[in-house]
Scaffold this motif. Structure first.
Motif, mmCIF file in Angstrom:
data_model
loop_
_atom_site.group_PDB
_atom_site.id
_atom_site.type_symbol
_atom_site.label_atom_id
_atom_site.label_comp_id
_atom_site.label_asym_id
_atom_site.label_seq_id
_atom_site.Cartn_x
_atom_site.Cartn_y
_atom_site.Cartn_z
ATOM 1 N N GLU A 28 -12.241 -17.842 -30.183
ATOM 2 C CA GLU A 28 -13.600 -17.343 -29.890
ATOM 3 C C GLU A 28 -13.773 -16.303 -28.591
ATOM 4 N N CYS A 29 -14.501 -15.195 -28.825
ATOM 5 C CA CYS A 29 -14.568 -14.155 -27.897
ATOM 6 C C CYS A 29 -14.913 -14.737 -26.652
ATOM 7 N N ASN A 67 -16.417 -5.645 -22.622
ATOM 8 C CA ASN A 67 -16.598 -5.381 -23.900
ATOM 9 C C ASN A 67 -16.216 -4.011 -24.283
ATOM 10 N N ASP A 93 -18.064 -8.072 -27.899
ATOM 11 C CA ASP A 93 -19.288 -7.580 -27.328
ATOM 12 C C ASP A 93 -19.750 -9.251 -27.184
ATOM 13 N N CYS A 94 -19.228 -9.964 -26.136
ATOM 14 C CA CYS A 94 -19.448 -11.219 -25.667
ATOM 15 C C CYS A 94 -19.612 -11.389 -24.352
ATOM 16 N N CYS A 96 -20.965 -11.065 -20.805
ATOM 17 C CA CYS A 96 -22.198 -10.455 -20.068
ATOM 18 C C CYS A 96 -21.644 -9.756 -18.849
#
Length: 105
Positions: A28-29, A67, A93-94, A96
């Motif tokens: 998972e990213c 990202n 794109d994970c 923050c």
């Protein structure tokens, strides 16, 4: 032995299987594991992400730190020097970005 001997040399060619460079991505990213699908201890592996070599094992844990769109390539070389390549594009794109507050008034 008088120093004379008959020597017969024959070139022996050992066929090599064509290398296969297919791979899968799990996880998972932003933490992934890149896995070559056809692991063979006679082959060498090279993982390249956006032009940078990042690993040389058939299985590579990798964590992205930003990202973006990333090109992931796997190069597999067999014992005869034949090379196969597989390429995919992965969008991350994970991640923050930390918020920076401006305390200047």
């Amino acid at each position: 032995n008088n120093g004379c001997c008959a020597t017969r040399c024959e070139q022996l060619t050992v066929p090599c299987d064509d290398p296969v460079a297919n791979f899968t991505i799990s996880g998972e990213c932003p933490n992934f594991t890149l896995i070559a699908n056809n692991l063979d201890e006679g082959n060498t592996y090279s993982w390249v992400i956006n032009g940078q070599q990042v690993g040389t094992n058939g299985v590579l844990p990798f964590s992205f730190t930003e990202n973006g769109i990333f090109t992931i390539e796997l190069f597999v070389t067999n014992e005869c020097g034949d090379i196969a390549r597989s390429t995919i594009t992965l969008e991350v794109d994970c991640i923050c970005e930390p918020h920076v507050r401006d305390f200047n008034m």
